[in-house]
Every structure is written in structure tokens, then in C-alpha cells.
Design a protein around this motif. Structure first.
Motif, PDB file in Angstrom:
ATOM      1  N   LEU A   1       0.835  -1.203   0.000  1.00 35.72           N
ATOM      2  CA  LEU A   1       0.000   0.000   0.000  1.00 35.72           C
ATOM      3  C   LEU A   1       0.874   1.259   0.000  1.00 35.72           C
ATOM      4  CD1 LEU A   1      -2.847   1.213   0.188  1.00 35.72           C
ATOM      5  CD2 LEU A   1      -2.630   1.088   2.687  1.00 35.72           C
ATOM      6  N   GLU A   2       1.937   1.242   0.776  1.00 38.33           N
ATOM      7  CA  GLU A   2       2.841   2.382   0.838  1.00 38.33           C
ATOM      8  C   GLU A   2       3.537   2.605  -0.500  1.00 38.33           C
ATOM      9  OE1 GLU A   2       6.841   3.744   3.365  1.00 38.33           O
ATOM     10  OE2 GLU A   2       5.581   2.087   4.081  1.00 38.33           O
TER      11      GLU A   2
ATOM     12  N   ASP B   1       0.945   4.047  -2.970  1.00 32.73           N
ATOM     13  CA  ASP B   1       0.618   5.430  -2.600  1.00 32.73           C
ATOM     14  C   ASP B   1       1.730   6.387  -3.022  1.00 32.73           C
ATOM     15  OD1 ASP B   1      -1.846   4.881  -1.540  1.00 32.73           O
ATOM     16  OD2 ASP B   1      -1.189   4.848   0.545  1.00 32.73           O
ATOM     17  N   GLU B   2       2.976   5.917  -2.965  1.00 35.38           N
ATOM     18  CA  GLU B   2       4.074   6.759  -3.424  1.00 35.38           C
ATOM     19  C   GLU B   2       3.977   7.003  -4.930  1.00 35.38           C
ATOM     20  OE1 GLU B   2       8.898   6.458  -4.068  1.00 35.38           O
ATOM     21  OE2 GLU B   2       8.045   5.570  -2.252  1.00 35.38           O
TER      22      GLU B   2
ATOM     23  N   PRO C   1      -0.607   9.168  -5.383  1.00 34.31           N
ATOM     24  CA  PRO C   1      -1.289   9.461  -4.120  1.00 34.31           C
ATOM     25  C   PRO C   1      -2.625  10.171  -4.272  1.00 34.31           C
ATOM     26  CG  PRO C   1       0.384  11.120  -4.545  1.00 34.31           C
ATOM     27  CD  PRO C   1       0.442  10.151  -5.701  1.00 34.31           C
ATOM     28  N   ASP C   2      -2.942  10.673  -5.487  1.00 38.23           N
ATOM     29  CA  ASP C   2      -4.049  11.619  -5.614  1.00 38.23           C
ATOM     30  C   ASP C   2      -5.314  11.081  -6.272  1.00 38.23           C
ATOM     31  OD1 ASP C   2      -2.817  11.317  -8.043  1.00 38.23           O
ATOM     32  OD2 ASP C   2      -2.806  13.456  -8.548  1.00 38.23           O
TER      33      ASP C   2
ATOM     34  N   PRO D   1      -7.631   7.046  -7.274  1.00 35.04           N
ATOM     35  CA  PRO D   1      -7.651   5.595  -7.081  1.00 35.04           C
ATOM     36  C   PRO D   1      -6.852   4.853  -8.154  1.00 35.04           C
ATOM     37  CG  PRO D   1      -9.866   6.521  -6.927  1.00 35.04           C
ATOM     38  CD  PRO D   1      -8.983   7.599  -7.460  1.00 35.04           C
TER      39      PRO D   1
ATOM     40  N   ASN E   1      -4.448   1.328  -4.025  1.00 35.35           N
ATOM     41  CA  ASN E   1      -3.855   2.363  -3.175  1.00 35.35           C
ATOM     42  C   ASN E   1      -4.890   2.879  -2.167  1.00 35.35           C
ATOM     43  OD1 ASN E   1      -5.498   3.943  -4.788  1.00 35.35           O
ATOM     44  ND2 ASN E   1      -3.885   5.383  -5.398  1.00 35.35           N
ATOM     45  N   SER E   2      -4.475   3.839  -1.348  1.00 35.31           N
ATOM     46  CA  SER E   2      -5.357   4.333  -0.276  1.00 35.31           C
ATOM     47  C   SER E   2      -6.583   5.040  -0.822  1.00 35.31           C
ATOM     48  CB  SER E   2      -4.577   5.278   0.643  1.00 35.31           C
ATOM     49  OG  SER E   2      -3.587   4.573   1.350  1.00 35.31           O
ATOM     50  N   LYS E   3      -6.430   5.734  -1.951  1.00 35.66           N
ATOM     51  CA  LYS E   3      -7.573   6.411  -2.550  1.00 35.66           C
ATOM     52  C   LYS E   3      -8.645   5.407  -2.979  1.00 35.66           C
ATOM     53  CE  LYS E   3      -6.813  10.921  -2.599  1.00 35.66           C
ATOM     54  NZ  LYS E   3      -7.776  11.921  -2.070  1.00 35.66           N
TER      55      LYS E   3
ATOM     56  N   LYS F   1     -10.412   4.137   0.153  1.00 33.60           N
ATOM     57  CA  LYS F   1     -11.335   5.142   0.672  1.00 33.60           C
ATOM     58  C   LYS F   1     -12.595   5.216  -0.180  1.00 33.60           C
ATOM     59  CE  LYS F   1     -11.572  10.016   2.024  1.00 33.60           C
ATOM     60  NZ  LYS F   1     -10.830  11.304   2.102  1.00 33.60           N
TER      61      LYS F   1
ATOM     62  N   GLY G   1      -3.106  -3.243   1.144  1.00 34.46           N
ATOM     63  CA  GLY G   1      -3.357  -2.860  -0.246  1.00 34.46           C
ATOM     64  C   GLY G   1      -3.563  -4.046  -1.164  1.00 34.46           C
TER      65      GLY G   1
END
Length: 604
Positions: free
Chosen positions: A197-198, A201-202, A205-206, A208, A222-224, A227, A253
Motif C-alpha cells: 500500500l505504501e 501510494d508513493e 497518491p491523488d 484511485p 492504493n489508499s484512494k 477510501k 493494499g
């Protein structure tokens, strides 16, 4: 055109005549009734000659009679080694095609009657002809689509090295709401030093991001994306899926099986160009490639109706653009309410024996795959990868739920295509068919990688077809030890037991599951006949790709063999499969593909 002279040898014991033509493949048998007919024709011609005063009148009378009873063919193939897959008449020299049907299968001499002023005659010069190939488990729409924004290297072992490629794709597609990729190995993520996941995200990041793993049985997000789907550390695992976590309990992730499928569904539906991309890819790439490899019938094995896959296929049919016969297997979503889903599936059923598109199969997953320990096993895995209770894999659909769907949808007309890899998945799927199915069903279990010996005879007893994929190298006996760590050497030593299934009376079909394995049937044929101790004979393997698969599509009376009255779906090969070493079958090329009486591919 030149038809070589034929010599006739009467076999008095069997009452057949063997016609042997120079430069042809071999004998073609004509029944005793045909001999009597020829003798009567000769006698009538002689009498006609006597009454009319000479041989010229007799010849004219015979020619007129023939022209009145035989319609000229549009296409005539002569001087060939024609393997018909008709058990009563396996080999022939000539085939005549009128419209979209075969009107004659036989010897060169008899084929002369079908030549007219507009007949195209192809001298095969001994080339082999056989029925067009079926692929009854292939992901034609998904795998051929250009909906992915990027593809990762499946051989890459360091997940950190994916970052530049993903970032490049993000820059190239600034306006898409979801960035969609494909291709990594699950184990590359599991071996990463940082959380997957990290890493993702790198890279982005902005917005999905979702990346399908090469087997399609897990997704990297990723985190998007998490969410967007409202997935957090407290979210329960969905039916048929696992939300993987790191050792500290945080999200990794990685979404296994249906946990990831649900997210991909959201991503695809968010991409407004997906449907058009699917359509164009099928028309411009996938169907021409299938024709190039002699594939004339398929089952598209995962029709996501919530993504309108059925409408894309219908568009091709309505535009008269299909160059193959298609049965669409609609996907049964594990997370949907049963009654809502059953009502929708019932409304989508379509069966048109005269059309090229049918929506008449249901794709159900019983279990997952061995690769990530989600295939349903009778005994636990030797490693604990996902902390599944009991460590025996998981069920997308339980046995009871499969029974419910068969009970509701078989009377509608649907046949079931059930994904079953582990021995428990196979056993429970057979149980479901035994408990809920009827004699009218033509259900299949696909993959059948692990089959308990007690279940081998049940396929024939229940009229369940065993559909196997052997084109991928990972199914070859030399690769079986790769599963030793997961299930131990003893259980891993008999994967995809097609010979055992056939010896126990099962109907066996061969397919590709493309893009998991290559769709080239020559690779599948070669692997099928060389994978000792679980191999088929060449005759059995060809039948698995033709007439047995035609049965699974409910079209064995229309195609799957070359017989008079059947539809003209056939291929011309550059070498005779029966004359070459088995390990050279993969080198065979399709020279011509004829579909529905028309040449849709011709090697230049």
C-alpha cells in the motif's frame, strides 16, 4: 482443376469400396448401397444409349440427371486429408460447401458433380482439413480489451521497480478517474520490504489505482481506492474474498479474490470509455486473431452483466460483425442478493439456434486458486498464507448456494460453467449438480486441477463435462513440484488429471482460459498429448477441442465435425497432425479458416 483418376478395390467381406487416389491421404469408404446405386446408374445409362442410338446420348442423359439432382457448390476442397471427427467416416478427400453448409463429404471423383460455373475449387495438395476449433473457456472480451492503462512485468521480483512505470501511466492518463493496470505477481508484493500500500501510494497518491494480478485472483490498490470503497481495518471480509493486512493489522493494499473483484467492478464502471474499448478491441483485434488460429466457436467465460458485457456482444451480433459462434456465460456475483440476481439472470437468457450469439450459460466460482491458497481443499494447506479459518481455502459460492442457483436457472435453459480447482471445490460442485440438476442440464466443471479418485467416475455418472486448460506451462507435469510447498508432493503429483477423467468415462473438453494461457489450440493440443502420465491421445485431444466442446455449447448437431448438412466451420492446416512428432504440433499453422461457409482468414 485436375481430379486424379481413382482405382476401386472391392472388399467383399465388409462390402465397402476403397477409393485410392494418387497424391491423396488414403482410402475413402463407400457403402454397399452406394455400389448398387452406381451399378443401377450404369445399367440405366446403357439402356438409354441403346434406345437413343449411341453413347453420346447416354452421356448426355447421365449428365443431365446429375445436374438436376446436385446443386453446384460455392466452394469445393479437393485432394485433401480431411479429418472429419465423424466416427463413422473419419477421413475424406473432398468437401463441398453451399451457402453456410457442408453439402458433400467424400472422394474426389464424386465431388465432380458439385462443380458449377461459379464454384471456387481449392486443390489442397494433400493438406489436412479439420473442424474449426472451439474454446469453451476463454475471456475474449476482458483479455482483448484495451481498458488497462498500463501493464506491469510479471517477471519483476522487486515491487519498488514498478513505481516509475505506474507514474508514467498516471502522467499519460491525467483525466481518468481510476487508473487501471495489470500483470504483477502476488508473491512480488508479499516479498516486498515495504507495505504494498505504501509503495502504490508513493506512485499515485491523488486518485484511485487498481492493478489486477496476473492470475486475476487478487488486486493491488492504493489508499484512494480503499477510501472510495469505504474499506478500512474494521471492514469484514466479503463472501469469497480476503482483505489482506500487514502484521501490525494495517491494510496492505492487497485484496484477494472477490474482495478485489468488487473494487475492479467499480473502477471499470467509472471509466466511460470501457464499453467502446471492449467493442473495438473485439472487432479489430480479438476476433481476427481467433480466426488466424482457427477458432470458430467460443464461450466467453465471465460476462459481467453489471458492466454491460452482454450489450457489447449484442452490438456485434446486431451489426452482423461476429466471426465466430458465441455463448456468453454470465457472471454470478457472490455479493449480490440471490433473488435480485436470479431475476436479472432469468431476464437476460437468450437462446437462438439460428443465431451466432447465445446467452445461455452461468459462470459460478466454487473456490479460488492454489496459487494464493484459496482453492477449496479437503485437507489443509501446508502453509498458512491468509489466516483463513481451517486453512482449506474459501468458497465464492457454497454448495447449498450453487444448488439454489441450479434449481432456479436450469429450467430457464441455462447450463452452468463452474470454476472448481481444489478437490473440495470439485466434490462440492458435483454434489450440487447431483442434488439440484436434471438430465436436461449440460453442466461443466472447469480447471479440475485436483480431483479426488472417488469423484473421477461421478463426471460420467452425472453427465458433467470436465473442462481443462493445459496450454499454460504451469499445468505441465514438470511444473507440478512448484506446488509442493503449498500442498505437499503427494497431492501436487497429479494435477489436471485428464487421462484419469477420460478413462473413467468423463467427457473432456480443452480450452485456454486466455489470458491465463495462450489461446493457440496447437499449443493446447501438443501439451495435451505430451503431458505423461496425464495425457490424451491425439484423437481424444482433437475431439476435446471440437465435437465434445460443441456438445457443451449445445451445437453438436450443427458443428464440431465435418458432415453433410452441418454448418461449414473448418480449417486448413499446413501439416498433417497425425504425420508429425507430437512435440512439433505447436509449429502447425492455420492456412485458411472457413466460418459459416465464408473464408474469414487466409494465410498470405
Amino acid at each position: 482443376m485436375n481430379f486424379p483418376p481413382l482405382t476401386l478395390k472391392l472388399n467383399k467381406k465388409s462390402k465397402t469400396v476403397h477409393h485410392t487416389a494418387p497424391d491423396s491421404f488414403g482410402p475413402y469408404s463407400v457403402g454397399w448401397a452406394s455400389i448398387k446405386g452406381m451399378l443401377m446408374l450404369a445399367m440405366m445409362a446403357g439402356l438409354s444409349a441403346c434406345y437413343s442410338g449411341g453413347a453420346e446420348s447416354a452421356q448426355a442423359s447421365t449428365a443431365k440427371s446429375a445436374s438436376e439432382t446436385v446443386q453446384a457448390a460455392d466452394l469445393l476442397l479437393t485432394n485433401g486429408a480431411i479429418y472429419t471427427v465423424d466416427s463413422s467416416n473419419s477421413w475424406a478427400e473432398a468437401v463441398a460447401i453451399k451457402g453456410n453448409k457442408v453439402v458433400f463429404v467424400g472422394d474426389n471423383d464424386s465431388a465432380r458433380l458439385f462443380v458449377g460455373a461459379n464454384t471456387r475449387v481449392m486443390d489442397l495438395q494433400g493438406k489436412m482439413v479439420m473442424p474449426g476449433f472451439h474454446d469453451v473457456h476463454i475471456h475474449a472480451l476482458e483479455s482483448g480489451s484495451d481498458s488497462n492503462h498500463f501493464i506491469l512485468d510479471s517477471e519483476e521480483t522487486d515491487a519498488e521497480n514498478f513505481i516509475p512505470d505506474i507514474q508514467k501511466s498516471a502522467r499519460s492518463h491525467p483525466n481518468v478517474s481510476w487508473l487501471i493496470g495489470y500483470g504483477h505477481s502476488l508473491y512480488t508484493l508479499l516479498d516486498a520490504e515495504r507495505s504494498p500500500l505504501e509503495i502504490l501510494d508513493e506512485a499515485v497518491p491523488d486518485r484511485p489505482v487498481i492493478i489486477m494480478e496476473q492470475t486475476s485472483h487478487s488486486m493491488w490498490v492504493n489508499s484512494k481506492a480503499l477510501k472510495e470503497m469505504k474499506i478500512d481495518t474494521d471492514s469484514p471480509d466479503p463472501q469469497g474474498g480476503i482483505i489482506m493486512k500487514n502484521e501490525d493489522g494495517s491494510l496492505s493494499g492487497i485484496l484477494i479474490d472477490n474482495a478485489g473483484d468488487r473494487v475492479m467492478e467499480r473502477a471499470m464502471n467509472a471509466n466511460q470509455l470501457t464499453a467502446e474499448s471492449d467493442y473495438q478491441s473485439l472487432k479489430d483485434y480479438t476476433m481476427p486473431e481467433f480466426a488466424k488460429h482457427g477458432i470458430t466457436s467460443i464461450v466467453d467465460a465471465r460476462g459481467y452483466w453489471q458492466r454491460n458485457h452482454h450489450k457489447t456482444w449484442q452490438r456485434l451480433a446486431d451489426n452482423d460483425e461476429l466471426t465466430m459462434r458465441v455463448s456468453l456465460a454470465l457472471w454470478a456475483y457472490p455479493e449480490l442478493d440471490d433473488q435480485v440476481q436470479l431475476n436479472t439472470l432469468t431476464s437476460l437468457y437468450r437462446r437462438d439456434p439460428d443465431g451466432l450469439l447465445n446467452i445461455n450459460q452461468i459462470k459460478v466460482y466454487s473456490d479460488g486458486i492454489l496459487h494464493n491458497t484459496t482453492a477449496a481443499l479437503k485437507q489443509p494447506y501446508d502453509i498458512n498464507l491468509l489466516d483463513i479459518p481451517g486453512n482449506r481455502g474459501l468458497n465464492y459460492f457454497t454448495q447449498a448456494r450453487i444448488e439454489k442457483y441450479i434449481t432456479a436457472l436450469e429450467p430457464v435453459g441455462y447450463d452452468f460453467l463452474i470454476h472448481a480447482i481444489g478437490d473440495r471445490g470439485v466434490h462440492e460442485s458435483l454434489n450440487a449438480i447431483e442434488n439440484a440438476g436434471t438430465e436436461s442440464g449440460r453442466h461443466r466443471l472447469t480447471h479440475v486441477e485436483m480431483v479426488d479418485s472417488e469423484d473421477l467416475p461421478r463426471f460420467a455418472e452425472l453427465n458433467v463435462t470436465a473442462d481443462a486448460q493445459v496450454a499454460g506451462e504451469f499445468t505441465q507435469p514438470s511444473m507440478w513440484p512448484e506446488n509442493d510447498e503449498l500442498i505437499g508432493a503427494q497431492r501436487a503429483d497429479n494435477m489436471v488429471p485428464i487421462r484419469s477423467l477420460h478413462e473413467n468415462g468423463a467427457r473432456v473438453t480443452l480450452s485456454s482460459d486466455w489470458s491465463v494461457s495462450p489461446f493457440n489450440p496447437m499449443i493446447g493440443l501438443q501439451n495435451a498429448v505430451t503431458r505423461h502420465p496425464q495425457e490424451l491421445s491425439l484423437v481424444q485431444a482433437i475431439r476435446a477441442y471440437t465435437i465434445e466442446s460443441a456438445y457443451s455449447m449445445r451445437q453438436e448437431n450443427l458443428t464440431g465435425s465435418i458432415e453433410t448438412g452441418k454448418l461449414a466451420d473448418l480449417v486448413i492446416l499446413d501439416q498433417n497432425l497425425f504425420d508429425i512428432a507430437p512435440e512439433n504440433i505447436h509449429q502447425t499453422r492455420v492456412l485458411t479458416t472457413i466460418f459459416d461457409g465464408e473464408i474469414i482468414f487466409e494465410q498470405k
